[in-house]
Every structure is written in C-alpha cells, then in structure tokens.
Write an enzyme that holds these catalytic residues in place. Structure first.
Site, PDB file in Angstrom:
ATOM      1  N   ASP A  65      -7.143  -3.263  14.074  1.00 30.56           N
ATOM      2  CA  ASP A  65      -8.511  -3.723  13.815  1.00 30.56           C
ATOM      3  C   ASP A  65      -8.533  -4.955  12.911  1.00 30.56           C
ATOM      4  OD1 ASP A  65      -7.734  -2.620  11.439  1.00 30.56           O
ATOM      5  OD2 ASP A  65      -9.233  -1.012  11.411  1.00 30.56           O
ATOM      6  N   ASP A  69       0.810  -1.216   0.000  1.00 29.58           N
ATOM      7  CA  ASP A  69       0.000   0.000   0.000  1.00 29.58           C
ATOM      8  C   ASP A  69       0.847   1.271   0.000  1.00 29.58           C
ATOM      9  OD1 ASP A  69       0.952  -0.454   2.562  1.00 29.58           O
ATOM     10  OD2 ASP A  69      -1.003  -0.882   3.419  1.00 29.58           O
ATOM     11  N   GLU A 126      -9.394  -2.080   5.348  1.00 27.58           N
ATOM     12  CA  GLU A 126     -10.068  -1.760   6.593  1.00 27.58           C
ATOM     13  C   GLU A 126     -11.311  -2.637   6.758  1.00 27.58           C
ATOM     14  OE1 GLU A 126      -8.183  -0.013   8.295  1.00 27.58           O
ATOM     15  OE2 GLU A 126      -7.981   2.076   7.687  1.00 27.58           O
ATOM     16  N   HIS A 174      -6.771  -5.410  10.066  1.00 25.96           N
ATOM     17  CA  HIS A 174      -6.607  -5.230   8.619  1.00 25.96           C
ATOM     18  C   HIS A 174      -5.263  -5.742   8.119  1.00 25.96           C
ATOM     19  CE1 HIS A 174      -5.028  -0.929   9.547  1.00 25.96           C
ATOM     20  NE2 HIS A 174      -3.999  -1.623   9.143  1.00 25.96           N
TER      21      HIS A 174
HETATM   22  C1  GLP Z   1      -0.419  -0.142   8.686  1.00 22.51           C
HETATM   23  C2  GLP Z   1       0.027  -0.872   7.407  1.00 22.51           C
HETATM   24  C3  GLP Z   1      -0.117  -2.368   7.600  1.00 22.51           C
HETATM   25  C4  GLP Z   1       0.577  -2.807   8.879  1.00 22.51           C
HETATM   26  C5  GLP Z   1      -0.044  -2.103  10.071  1.00 22.51           C
HETATM   27  C6  GLP Z   1       0.541  -2.523  11.415  1.00 22.51           C
HETATM   28  O1  GLP Z   1      -1.783  -0.130   8.782  1.00 22.51           O
HETATM   29  N1  GLP Z   1      -0.730  -0.449   6.257  1.00 22.51           N
HETATM   30  O2  GLP Z   1       0.433  -3.026   6.471  1.00 22.51           O
HETATM   31  O3  GLP Z   1       0.468  -4.189   9.037  1.00 22.51           O
HETATM   32  O4  GLP Z   1       0.136  -0.720   9.868  1.00 22.51           O
HETATM   33  O5  GLP Z   1       1.659  -1.757  11.761  1.00 22.51           O
HETATM   34  P1  GLP Z   1       2.584  -1.998  13.012  1.00 22.51           P
HETATM   35  O6  GLP Z   1       3.577  -3.021  12.614  1.00 22.51           O
HETATM   36  O7  GLP Z   1       3.252  -0.655  13.235  1.00 22.51           O
HETATM   37  O8  GLP Z   1       1.740  -2.420  14.148  1.00 22.51           O
END
Ligand code: GLP
Length: 258
Positions: free
Chosen positions: A136, A67, A143, A138
C-alpha cells in the site's frame, strides 16, 4: 529522487549492497538504517559475502532498524530482531550493542519511542537509510494516512489475517526524512503500480513512500518488473548511463563479489 533500473531482482540487490559497501568503506563508523521484508534478504546475503570474501568491516558501524512488532518478544522467530540476526548480524562482525531495533516488548512504549529517537540523535543521525515499500506504499510501518512529519511511535497495522501482531513501533516518516541519504529498493511486478504512485504521483499520506520526493538525496533501485508503470523510464536510464556519480556502478558484472 533518482531511479535506477536494472535487469532483475538479483542485480537490484547487488547494486544496493554495493552502494552500502561503498558508504561503509568510505566511513567505517557509518550509521546505517535497515529494513526488513523479503526484498532485503538478497541485499543482506550480498553484504555477508562482501564481509566474508572482501573484508567489508562492520565493527565500527551502528545500525537502526525502521520498525519492530509489538506484543511478541524479540526472541520470537517472527520478530524483526530475529530476522536481522538471521539474515545479517550473525554473518558479519557487528556486536549486538551496535544493532538497534525498537523494543516492542517495552513496558512503556511511549518512552521506548522517545529513547529510540534520542539514540539516533546521539549517534549523529542516520547516514544511509535502506527502505522497502509495502503493497500500500508504506515505508517502515507508516501505514496510509500516517502524518508526513511523524516521529517514532506506536502504530496500528492494517488488518492482515496472515500476520498475527496487530501493532508495531516504527520510525516516523519525519524520522526517515531526516536521514542524509535514502535508498529504496523495490522488485517484482507486484510493486510496479504502487512504486509509480510513490515516485511519480502526488505526495500524499495515503502513500507514505511518496514523501521521499521531499528528500534531497533519495535513490530508488528497481528491477525491470517493478519499473513497468513508470512514465519517465528513458530519462532515468539516461541519468544512470551518463551521470559521473554512477560510473563505478554501471558494469553490474563487475559488482559481483570476487
Ligand atoms: C513490511 C516492512 C517494510 C517492508 C515491507 C515490504 O511492511 N515493515 O519495511 O518494506 O514489509 O516487504 P517485502 O520486501 O517482503 O515486500
């Protein structure tokens, strides 16, 4: 799905990086799907060390990120392009042209999304997709209520005061499920309850990571903290300790870079 439980977040990142290392050495022209977020930083740090000390070669592989934000240029320090350059791409031997992220600054975002899907196809599809999990549930920026067959598209993000961009381009859940192998990494107690829902709960668009239950080859690497709410822990540990596929990965000290 298979769940691998290791003692702490550092070992979880190490094991994840060693799985990628093995895939890349077996197939140097690997098409590697990448993720961002704090959890991945240690994985990329390990991959950089494997490159520097052990000659892990990225020169023939292509990467596709899940993304990218819309509304900020790729030069913005908050963009995922900058994150990837900083944590991985600048530290290994991969050319910029081999690293693909959706362009959130494209004039025609719909066309950008279609072209992203086309590029993945042209390169033969994603061999290994690395994934984190959002609070959440995702994956990518899919989402809650994202269609489980969705493709790369524009997505409004759940409101978060700390986050300025409100929209992103993300691979769809369907795009992710098309990859040949999925590797989800989750660490820390804050992920324990949502991880249990994703792995052991019903498949639901409310927790898009739960769609990974449909994938024929999905492995989930977690530390003790993130595994706390899982019911099937004993079975998962037994699999890791006994299945031949994992023999080379069991001695975690042996996986450390030399
Ligand atoms: C964002 C990214 C996800 C990632 C998530 C968790 O939403 N788009 O790809 O998995 O963050 O991030 P973290 O590793 O900081 O908890």
């Amino acid at each position: 799905m298979e769940v691998i439980i290791v003692p702490d977040r550092s070992k979880a990142a190490l094991l994840t990086a060693r799985i990628i290392d093995k895939e890349l050495r077996t197939k140097p022209e690997l098409v590697l799907g990448l993720a961002t977020g704090r959890t991945m930083e240690r994985v990329y740090a390990y991959l950089a060390v494997f490159h520097q000390r052990e000659g892990l070669d990225f020169s023939k592989c292509h990467t596709f990120n899940l993304d990218e934000y819309i509304g900020i240029p790729s030069t913005d320090p908050g963009s995922y392009r900058q994150y990837m350059d900083e944590h991985l791409f600048r530290k290994v031997n991969i050319r910029h042209e081999q690293t693909h992220l959706p362009n959130g600054a494209a004039e025609d975002l719909g066309a950008e999304c279609r072209q992203y899907e086309d590029k993945i196809k042209q390169l033969g599809g994603i061999d290994l997709q690395l994934l984190g999990i959002g609070g959440d549930g995702h994956i990518g920026f899919n989402e809650p209520l994202s269609a489980l067959r969705s493709r790369t598209r524009e997505k409004a993000l759940t409101p978060d005061i700390a986050r300025v961009p409100r929209r992103a381009i993300t691979m769809g859940v369907g795009t992710i499920l098309d990859c040949r192998r999925c590797l989800l990494l989750a660490t820390g107690e804050s992920k324990a309850s949502i991880l249990a829902k994703a792995v052991e709960g019903p498949i639901t668009a409310m927790v898009t990571a739960s769609a990974l239950q449909l994938h024929p080859r999905c492995q989930v690497v977690v530390d003790e903290e993130a595994s706390a709410a899982l019911h099937g822990q004993d079975y998962y540990r037994w699999i890791f300790d006994n299945e031949p596929e994992w023999a080379a990965f069991r001695d975690l000290d042996n996986l450390e870079p030399r």
